[in-house]
Scaffold this active site. Structure first.
Site, short mmCIF file in Angstrom:
data_model
loop_
_atom_site.label_atom_id
_atom_site.label_comp_id
_atom_site.label_asym_id
_atom_site.label_seq_id
_atom_site.Cartn_x
_atom_site.Cartn_y
_atom_site.Cartn_z
N PHE A 121 0.84 -1.19 0.00
CA PHE A 121 0.00 0.00 0.00
C PHE A 121 0.89 1.25 0.00
O PHE A 121 1.90 1.28 0.69
CB PHE A 121 -0.88 -0.06 1.25
CG PHE A 121 -2.02 0.91 1.25
CD1 PHE A 121 -3.21 0.61 0.60
CD2 PHE A 121 -1.90 2.12 1.92
CE1 PHE A 121 -4.27 1.50 0.62
CE2 PHE A 121 -2.96 3.02 1.93
CZ PHE A 121 -4.15 2.71 1.28
N ASP B 62 1.55 -5.31 8.44
CA ASP B 62 0.39 -4.45 8.28
C ASP B 62 -0.84 -5.36 8.11
O ASP B 62 -0.89 -6.15 7.15
CB ASP B 62 0.59 -3.55 7.05
CG ASP B 62 -0.55 -2.57 6.86
OD1 ASP B 62 -1.70 -2.90 7.21
OD2 ASP B 62 -0.29 -1.47 6.33
N TYR C 241 -11.27 0.87 10.31
CA TYR C 241 -12.46 1.28 9.57
C TYR C 241 -12.81 0.32 8.42
O TYR C 241 -13.79 0.52 7.73
CB TYR C 241 -12.32 2.71 9.03
CG TYR C 241 -11.02 2.98 8.31
CD1 TYR C 241 -10.85 2.57 6.99
CD2 TYR C 241 -9.97 3.60 8.96
CE1 TYR C 241 -9.66 2.80 6.34
CE2 TYR C 241 -8.76 3.83 8.31
CZ TYR C 241 -8.61 3.43 7.00
OH TYR C 241 -7.43 3.64 6.35
N LYS C 242 -11.98 -0.73 8.21
CA LYS C 242 -12.27 -1.70 7.15
C LYS C 242 -13.13 -2.83 7.74
O LYS C 242 -14.30 -2.64 7.99
CB LYS C 242 -10.96 -2.18 6.53
CG LYS C 242 -10.29 -1.03 5.75
CD LYS C 242 -8.90 -1.33 5.25
CE LYS C 242 -8.35 -0.11 4.51
NZ LYS C 242 -6.91 -0.15 4.28
N ARG D 244 -12.17 -3.91 -7.59
CA ARG D 244 -11.98 -4.72 -6.40
C ARG D 244 -13.34 -5.01 -5.79
O ARG D 244 -14.14 -4.10 -5.59
CB ARG D 244 -11.12 -3.94 -5.41
CG ARG D 244 -10.15 -4.76 -4.63
CD ARG D 244 -9.19 -3.89 -3.84
NE ARG D 244 -9.87 -2.80 -3.15
CZ ARG D 244 -9.32 -2.10 -2.17
NH1 ARG D 244 -8.10 -2.37 -1.75
NH2 ARG D 244 -9.96 -1.12 -1.59
#
Ligand SMILES: *Cc1c(COP(=O)(O)O)cnc(C)c1O
Length: 416
Positions: A135, A212, A237-238, A386
């Site tokens: 990322f 991560d 928040y995912k 995605r």
């Protein structure tokens, strides 16, 4: 026509056999007719209905009623308390090693900076190993640390429809390695890295690892203690449904806490913050990872989600997740591959997290049009769509509705 009715029938069967199917109704918006398919829970999870009440109650009775007294009555301890809950139900970490704070980006900086200082060995260990496909924030933060500390970055390449394998890491680490920074689940392909194997081989080269878990926490089980991970961080928040901008969490293995040198020394990481002392003396344990005042309001929603995950159990969550992505791959093969789309994720469900990426030149335009119809996947450069299938809030029927709409969109682009 035959294929589509078969797949929609199959989605119905999978939903009725799904032991976790009932959990979907606990999420706000699950029955919103204006959003027939939300396939982006891996970027922003839906809110739980319980969270409306949690937040309202907190503002009314805690903030409004207890006022400044609240800090002494539990707020100051909440980041560690929720950290322990996460450790127990989601991360496989014993108490006292996880804390909620900052954003992932800031925590990656703090953990990596502390790690490279701890293992430097007088400057002999001066390399950070990372992969080209990680990322952006992970890569940028490590570039900054390398520039700040005079370290070298050693880049590892990741496979297009996979990720970083142990062999690739083995070839990159050596006596010069300070830290290896990788994602548990790759944000693009969804590939699940072999955390225990990679961690072990980095340790045998004398380095440490920072994992991560943004794209795995809450969807793919982790065993941070058993895997002997040194440091880890992730957002909430995912798949932890903490809400937009909710704070992140950090894990520092107990054995590394005593010499964790905090690069952002703040009063709340100090041992006696209210002593208002002249010098910074770090707190014992995980508290020293904290810098300033914790974002209490932002961590309440995540706590509701941890409770729901603990009711479901991470193993059942993983099982559902694999079934969802397997169904999506089956639908991909039948309706998207014939339109020229390419699967950019692993075919083995054990090797992927809870999302898949499909590549097609029309992805950007199609995603923009789908969003207007309330079908919400995610577009990822250069040409990926995605599909994020958040295990507790996504149904098979919703997955099919989304893929059917993607097929209609891509079909319209390939027609002359
Ligand atoms: C989502 C995500 C981030 C986000 O970092 P923030 O500081 O929360 O913006 C970082 N790393 C990975 C792998 C992610 O998936």
């Amino acid at each position: 026509m035959r294929t589509t009715s078969r797949l929609s029938e199959r989605a119905r069967e999978l939903d009725s056999a799904d032991p976790l199917g009932g959990m979907r109704t606990k999420f706000l918006g699950h029955d919103d007719a204006a959003v027939p398919a939300y396939l982006d829970g891996n970027s922003l999870g839906r809110p739980l209905a319980a969270t409306l009440e949690t937040l309202g109650d907190f503002v009314r009775s805690q903030w409004g009623g207890r006022l400044i007294r609240g800090w002494d009555e539990g707020w100051l301890a909440l980041p560690r308390h929720i950290g322990d809950q996460l450790g127990e139900h989601v991360l496989g970490a014993a108490p006292g090693q996880c804390v909620v704070a900052d954003s992932t980006t800031v925590l990656l900086y703090k953990l990596a900076r502390a790690a490279v200082t701890a293992v430097s060995d007088g400057g002999k260990r001066n390399e950070i190993v990372l992969d080209r496909d990680n990322f952006p924030t992970d890569r940028y933060v490590m570039e900054g640390i390398a520039a700040e500390c005079g370290l070298t970055l050693r880049w590892v390449d990741a496979e297009y429809d996979g990720g970083v394998r142990p062999e690739a890491v083995a070839a990159a680490v050596g006596p010069q390695t300070a830290l290896v920074v990788l994602s548990h689940v790759a944000y693009r392909s969804g590939f699940v890295a072999d955390v225990p194997a990679i961690t072990e081989l980095v340790h045998s080269a004398g380095g440490r690892v920072l994992w991560d878990l943004c794209h795995s926490a809450g969807s793919v089980p982790a065993e941070l203690d058993a895997w002997k991970v040194d440091y880890a961080a992730g957002c909430s928040y995912k798949y932890l449904n903490g809400g937009p901008g909710a704070p992140a969490w950090a894990y520092v293995a107990a054995r590394h806490q005593a010499n964790f040198e905090q690069p952002i020394r703040g009063w709340l990481g100090a041992g006696d913050p209210f002593g208002m002392g002249r010098d910074y003396v770090p707190a014992a344990g995980i508290q020293r990872v904290v810098s300033g005042t914790p974002p209490i309001l932002g961590m309440l929603a995540m706590q509701d989600m941890i409770t729901l995950i603990s009711e479901a159990g991470m193993d059942a969550v993983r099982e559902k997740s694999m079934q969802l992505t397997s169904f999506a791959v089956e639908a991909f093969d039948e309706v998207l591959a014939p339109l020229g789309a390419v699967l950019a994720s692993p075919r083995d469900p054990l090797q992927r997290g809870s999302h898949i990426t499909i590549d097609h030149p029309g992805s950007r335009d199609v995603t923009a049009r789908l969003w207007e119809q309330g079908v919400i996947p995610d577009y990822r450069n250069p040409n990926g769509i995605r599909l994020g299938l958040s295990p507790l809030s996504t149904s098979f029927a919703e997955t099919w509705a989304g893929i059917e709409a993607v097929a209609a969109g891509l079909g319209a682009t390939v027609r002359p």
